[in-house]
Design an enzyme around this catalytic site. Structure first.
Site, mmCIF file in Angstrom:
data_model
loop_
_atom_site.group_PDB
_atom_site.id
_atom_site.type_symbol
_atom_site.label_atom_id
_atom_site.label_comp_id
_atom_site.label_asym_id
_atom_site.label_seq_id
_atom_site.Cartn_x
_atom_site.Cartn_y
_atom_site.Cartn_z
ATOM 1 N N GLU A 266 0.877 -1.180 0.000
ATOM 2 C CA GLU A 266 0.000 0.000 0.000
ATOM 3 C C GLU A 266 0.910 1.224 0.000
ATOM 4 O O GLU A 266 1.433 1.628 1.031
ATOM 5 C CB GLU A 266 -0.908 0.001 1.229
ATOM 6 C CG GLU A 266 -1.857 -1.171 1.317
ATOM 7 C CD GLU A 266 -2.976 -1.129 0.306
ATOM 8 O OE1 GLU A 266 -3.075 -0.121 -0.428
ATOM 9 O OE2 GLU A 266 -3.759 -2.089 0.242
ATOM 10 N N CYS A 300 -2.431 8.903 2.534
ATOM 11 C CA CYS A 300 -2.185 8.396 1.182
ATOM 12 C C CYS A 300 -3.369 8.683 0.280
ATOM 13 O O CYS A 300 -3.231 8.711 -0.944
ATOM 14 C CB CYS A 300 -1.860 6.905 1.213
ATOM 15 S SG CYS A 300 -3.084 5.910 2.080
#
Length: 513
Positions: A266, A300
């Site tokens: 990720e 993010c």
């Protein structure tokens, strides 16, 4: 101490300057190199003093995990789910104090700190439900009196490398599912947020002890890059789940692939919102601004780019500049403030460098980003969010700046807007604001967003645990949290069972003896 940090730490039976191992042997902080002093970005004061794990300490953690893994896989999945449920209830009891610690150590607002702990609670309840649904398919066989089935078995040890911006939630996303799948976990948290990791390890250790389960089910390895490299290279760890920068992810991916292990990555995001001419701006403005400045732009999924239809472009610019002027920046534990600090001074330097680079490449400053100084900003980590107008292609918009920096663009057609959105190396989160069903349908089609997350009339930030979380391209391709992400933590096995008294071969092959 400010914000009663000592009393917060005492809630988890850890002290300021903690350097010893916990009461059990399931995590270690043995001496390795220089001691790292941790500072809160809120006020710049030192709040931790820790050594990274030594190699011998690391080996003890892995040894405890190996031993626990042999036992844990034999525990029925619903019973494993009950343990995770108990952990969720312990988190509920500690939500306020753990949320405050997240906020003080990392710098996000108290509401976001509490929200992060709520994500941990939610994934525990979700995982407990999954513990009664783990299973494969029954498949038709071409041979008479044969049956084919799929099974899912535990992998063993799951290594988890987490980032500072979600110091506890991402660990829980992985750990809760791995535990119900029969795996044990070894966690290497960010060196920037060790106290929240120690707090979480203290809580799960108490649950394991009360349940009379091996402490090695959850291990913690403190440290910096070298300890992460040990995990990535360790053949005893079938799966490494790593969250962080694209650069870090590529290094982890290469190391794990070199030993033919599995990676769940990720990584970075460069997320865009397309604002169409039909959008309900009054409703959507909150999502846009929160996406851009929430967690000081250190998610993010933070909104980095806003792509605005030419018909409403000038009006949106005016409204954005006006709203940014009202944002309150300061102590994140003061709930009146919208924005807290960046994680450290290096992040501030990266922000300021990105601003000057963008201006050099031709971007026009609408809201000037800058370092804030004076009373309340003594840590040197507070910045004013920036908005830059992109009137011609510039290279820097293809990179992720982990800070509250928003680029805005003008577009004419939806195809042009989607192409602009997709024309970056990352592919995590995306959104379109529209009241036109055809626009939203096209955006969600195979010709639309190329991201792992594509939203309609909500922002890019704020995913729920029920859906699989992750992205494409340089975001790494991983999927965590909801849906069928549990399958990442298991190995699939196909079984063929012959319950007849003959042995026919597949594909009608004849083999006579």
């Amino acid at each position: 101490m400010p914000h009663s940090i000592q009393s917060i730490l005492s809630s988890f039976k850890i002290g300021l300057g903690h350097t010893e191992s916990s009461t059990g042997s399931n995590w270690y902080a043995f001496e390795e190199g220089e001691k790292r002093i941790g500072y809160s970005p809120v006020d710049g004061l030192p709040i931790s003093s820790l050594y990274g794990a030594s190699r011998s300490g690391y080996e003890q953690v892995i040894g405890a995990a190996q031993s626990a893994a042999h036992y844990w896989r034999t525990v029925p999945a619903p019973k494993r789910g009950q343990m995770v449920l108990r952990f969720g209830r312990v988190l509920e009891a500690h939500k306020e104090v753990l949320g405050k610690l997240v906020s003080y150590e990392m710098g996000k607002s108290l509401q976001e700190g509490l929200g992060e702990v709520q994500e941990m609670i939610d994934i525990c309840y979700f995982a407990q439900g999954i513990s009664r649904q783990i299973g494969g398919l029954t498949l038709p066989s071409e041979r008479p009196l044969h049956q084919m089935i799929e099974q899912y078995h535990p992998l063993g040890i799951v290594g988890i490398i987490s980032a500072f911006n979600f110091p506890v939630a991402v660990w829980a996303w992985n750990a809760a599912l791995a535990w119900v799948c029969g795996d044990v976990c070894v966690w290497k948290p960010s060196e920037k947020t060790p106290l929240t990791a120690i707090a979480c390890q203290t809580l799960i250790a108490s649950v394991l002890a009360e349940s009379d389960y091996p402490e090695g089910i959850s291990g913690l390895v403190l440290g910096e890059r070298i300890q992460g490299e040990w995990l990535a290279a360790d053949q005893r760890i079938p799966l490494i789940s790593a969250t962080g920068s694209v650069k870090m992810g590529k290094q982890v991916g290469v190391a794990v692939a070199g030993r033919l292990g599995r990676s769940l990555l990720e990584l970075g995001g460069n997320n865009a919102i397309i604002l169409t001419a039909s959008a309900d701006l009054d409703t959507m403005l909150t999502a846009i601004v929160f996406g851009a400045v929430g967690t000081a732009g250190q998610r993010c999924t933070s909104t980095r780019r806003l792509i605005i239809h030419e018909k409403i472009y000038e009006a949106v610019k005016v409204r954005l500049v006006k709203v940014y002027a009202t944002l309150l920046i300061g102590d994140p534990l003061d709930e009146r403030n919208h924005i807290g600090p960046l994680i450290d001074k290096a992040a501030v330097d990266a922000f300021l460098t990105a601003l000057s680079t963008a201006e050099e490449q031709g971007a026009v400053t609408l809201v000037k980003g800058e370092l804030l100084t004076g009373p309340g900003y003594e840590s040197g980590c507070y910045v004013k969010p920036a908005i830059l107008e992109v009137i011609r292609p510039i290279k820097i918009v293809e990179t992720e700046t982990f800070a509250p920096l928003l680029y805005i663009f003008k577009y004419s057609t939806l195809a042009e807007a989607i192409a602009l959105q997709n024309n970056v190396p990352q592919g995590l989160s995306s959104a379109i604001m529209t009241t036109d069903l055809r626009e939203s349908g096209y955006y969600l089609s195979a010709e639309g967003s190329d991201c792992g997350i594509a939203n309609v009339n909500i922002g890019t930030s704020g995913a729920e645990i029920g859906g699989a979380f992750g992205g494409e391209k340089e975001t790494g391709g991983g999927r965590e949290s909801g849906s069928d992400a549990w399958k990442n933590y298991m190995r699939r096995q196909t079984n063929t069972i012959n319950y007849g008294d003959q042995l026919p071969l597949a594909q009608g092959i004849k083999f006579e003896l």
